[in-house]
Design a protein around this motif. Structure first.
Motif, short mmCIF file in Angstrom:
data_model
loop_
_atom_site.label_atom_id
_atom_site.label_comp_id
_atom_site.label_asym_id
_atom_site.label_seq_id
_atom_site.Cartn_x
_atom_site.Cartn_y
_atom_site.Cartn_z
N HIS A 44 -34.15 -70.62 18.00
CA HIS A 44 -34.33 -69.66 19.07
C HIS A 44 -34.39 -70.38 20.43
O HIS A 44 -33.80 -69.93 21.40
CB HIS A 44 -35.60 -68.83 18.87
N HIS A 45 -35.08 -71.47 20.50
CA HIS A 45 -35.27 -72.18 21.77
C HIS A 45 -34.08 -73.05 22.17
O HIS A 45 -34.07 -73.56 23.29
CB HIS A 45 -36.56 -73.01 21.74
N LYS A 46 -33.11 -73.20 21.32
CA LYS A 46 -31.94 -73.99 21.73
C LYS A 46 -31.14 -73.26 22.80
O LYS A 46 -30.40 -73.87 23.55
CB LYS A 46 -31.06 -74.37 20.54
N HIS A 47 -31.28 -71.95 22.88
CA HIS A 47 -30.64 -71.14 23.92
C HIS A 47 -31.61 -71.02 25.10
O HIS A 47 -32.65 -70.41 24.97
CB HIS A 47 -30.28 -69.74 23.40
N LEU A 48 -31.27 -71.61 26.21
CA LEU A 48 -32.18 -71.62 27.36
C LEU A 48 -32.07 -70.37 28.22
O LEU A 48 -32.98 -70.06 28.98
CB LEU A 48 -31.93 -72.87 28.22
N GLY A 49 -30.99 -69.65 28.10
CA GLY A 49 -30.81 -68.42 28.87
C GLY A 49 -31.27 -67.21 28.08
O GLY A 49 -31.65 -67.32 26.92
N LYS A 50 -31.20 -66.07 28.72
CA LYS A 50 -31.66 -64.85 28.03
C LYS A 50 -30.61 -64.30 27.08
O LYS A 50 -30.92 -63.53 26.20
CB LYS A 50 -32.12 -63.80 29.03
N GLU A 51 -29.34 -64.70 27.24
CA GLU A 51 -28.28 -64.23 26.36
C GLU A 51 -28.10 -65.19 25.18
O GLU A 51 -28.56 -66.32 25.20
CB GLU A 51 -26.95 -64.12 27.12
N LYS A 52 -27.37 -64.73 24.20
CA LYS A 52 -26.97 -65.50 23.02
C LYS A 52 -28.15 -66.00 22.19
O LYS A 52 -28.03 -66.96 21.45
CB LYS A 52 -26.09 -66.70 23.42
N GLY A 53 -29.29 -65.38 22.32
CA GLY A 53 -30.44 -65.78 21.52
C GLY A 53 -30.31 -65.33 20.08
O GLY A 53 -29.50 -64.48 19.74
N GLU A 54 -31.09 -65.93 19.24
CA GLU A 54 -31.15 -65.53 17.83
C GLU A 54 -32.56 -65.78 17.31
O GLU A 54 -33.34 -66.49 17.93
CB GLU A 54 -30.11 -66.28 17.00
N CYS A 55 -32.86 -65.18 16.22
CA CYS A 55 -34.14 -65.33 15.53
C CYS A 55 -35.32 -64.98 16.46
O CYS A 55 -36.04 -65.85 16.90
CB CYS A 55 -34.28 -66.74 14.96
N PHE A 56 -35.51 -63.71 16.71
CA PHE A 56 -36.52 -63.26 17.65
C PHE A 56 -37.86 -62.93 17.00
O PHE A 56 -38.84 -62.71 17.68
CB PHE A 56 -36.02 -62.03 18.41
N GLY A 57 -37.92 -62.88 15.68
CA GLY A 57 -39.18 -62.59 14.99
C GLY A 57 -40.06 -63.81 14.91
O GLY A 57 -39.73 -64.87 15.44
N MET A 58 -41.18 -63.67 14.22
CA MET A 58 -42.09 -64.80 14.14
C MET A 58 -42.47 -65.13 12.70
O MET A 58 -42.23 -66.22 12.24
CB MET A 58 -43.35 -64.50 14.95
N LEU A 59 -43.05 -64.22 11.99
CA LEU A 59 -43.64 -64.52 10.69
C LEU A 59 -42.65 -64.40 9.54
O LEU A 59 -42.84 -65.03 8.50
CB LEU A 59 -44.84 -63.61 10.42
N PHE A 60 -41.62 -63.59 9.71
CA PHE A 60 -40.66 -63.36 8.63
C PHE A 60 -39.24 -63.65 9.10
O PHE A 60 -38.43 -62.75 9.22
CB PHE A 60 -40.75 -61.92 8.12
N PRO A 61 -38.93 -64.92 9.39
CA PRO A 61 -37.57 -65.23 9.84
C PRO A 61 -36.57 -65.08 8.68
O PRO A 61 -36.98 -65.01 7.52
CB PRO A 61 -37.66 -66.69 10.28
N PRO A 62 -35.29 -65.00 8.99
CA PRO A 62 -34.27 -64.89 7.94
C PRO A 62 -34.38 -66.01 6.91
O PRO A 62 -34.77 -67.14 7.24
CB PRO A 62 -32.95 -64.98 8.70
N LEU A 63 -34.04 -65.70 5.69
CA LEU A 63 -34.18 -66.64 4.58
C LEU A 63 -33.38 -67.94 4.77
O LEU A 63 -33.75 -68.98 4.24
CB LEU A 63 -33.78 -65.99 3.26
N LYS A 64 -32.30 -67.88 5.54
CA LYS A 64 -31.48 -69.07 5.73
C LYS A 64 -32.27 -70.24 6.33
O LYS A 64 -31.92 -71.39 6.13
CB LYS A 64 -30.25 -68.78 6.58
N TYR A 65 -33.36 -69.97 7.04
CA TYR A 65 -34.16 -71.04 7.64
C TYR A 65 -35.10 -71.71 6.63
O TYR A 65 -35.69 -72.73 6.95
CB TYR A 65 -34.96 -70.49 8.83
N PHE A 66 -35.21 -71.14 5.47
CA PHE A 66 -36.05 -71.73 4.43
C PHE A 66 -35.27 -72.60 3.45
O PHE A 66 -35.85 -73.25 2.60
CB PHE A 66 -36.80 -70.64 3.67
N LYS A 67 -33.96 -72.59 3.58
CA LYS A 67 -33.12 -73.40 2.69
C LYS A 67 -33.03 -74.82 3.22
O LYS A 67 -33.08 -75.05 4.41
CB LYS A 67 -31.72 -72.78 2.57
N LYS A 68 -32.86 -75.76 2.31
CA LYS A 68 -32.77 -77.18 2.73
C LYS A 68 -31.44 -77.50 3.31
O LYS A 68 -30.43 -77.01 3.05
CB LYS A 68 -33.06 -78.08 1.56
#
Length: 149
Positions: A125-149
């Motif tokens: 989420h923080h790799k995008h410094l501007g307000k556009e093109k952001g991703e992963c805006f939630g906090m406690l339940f992010p998409p499963l892809k972030y839990f894979k190795k």
């Protein structure tokens, strides 16, 4: 009302708050109130406090309003709703401000699958410094892809 119903309302409110955090973050913080959220993505200030920190006041006022509704106006669901909002806010503070951003030097060594997943999601989420093109805006339940190795 029964205790079971109060607990169900509390849990439902806590879970709905994750959606509200996602929605607020994506459409309000990265939208028309970007001016308040921008300093969270651009550390161009020397202060520990960020303008972004004012967002918690909105949900605190909603939570307090629920307590007032319960206490003074007989709105029985105000207590479990207010507590659910409060519990989510407290959890958000521990996960986002303390664990992820290390505003207080605690939980630095947490390295289980969940801790790694939410750190990865927030880093993306923080790799995008501007307000556009952001991703992963939630906090406690992010998409499963972030839990894979």
């Amino acid at each position: 009302m029964t205790t079971v119903l109060w607990i169900l309302i509390f849990i439902a409110t806590f879970c709905i708050m994750e959606f509200m955090a996602w929605f607020t973050h994506k459409y309000i913080m990265h939208g028309f109130l970007w001016k308040l959220h921008k300093d969270h993505h651009h550390k161009d200030h020397g202060s520990w406090w960020e303008r972004n920190d004012y967002f918690f006041l909105f949900y605190a006022l909603v939570s307090i309003s629920c307590f007032v509704g319960w206490s003074y106006f007989g709105f029985w669901a105000g207590l479990p709703i207010g507590l659910g909002i409060f519990a989510y806010g407290l959890t958000y503070f521990f996960v986002h401000d303390i664990f992820i951003h290390q505003r207080f030097k605690m939980f630095r060594n947490a390295n289980n699958w969940y801790a790694r997943g939410i750190r990865r999601a927030h880093k993306i989420h923080h790799k995008h410094l501007g307000k556009e093109k952001g991703e992963c805006f939630g906090m406690l339940f992010p998409p499963l892809k972030y839990f894979k190795k």
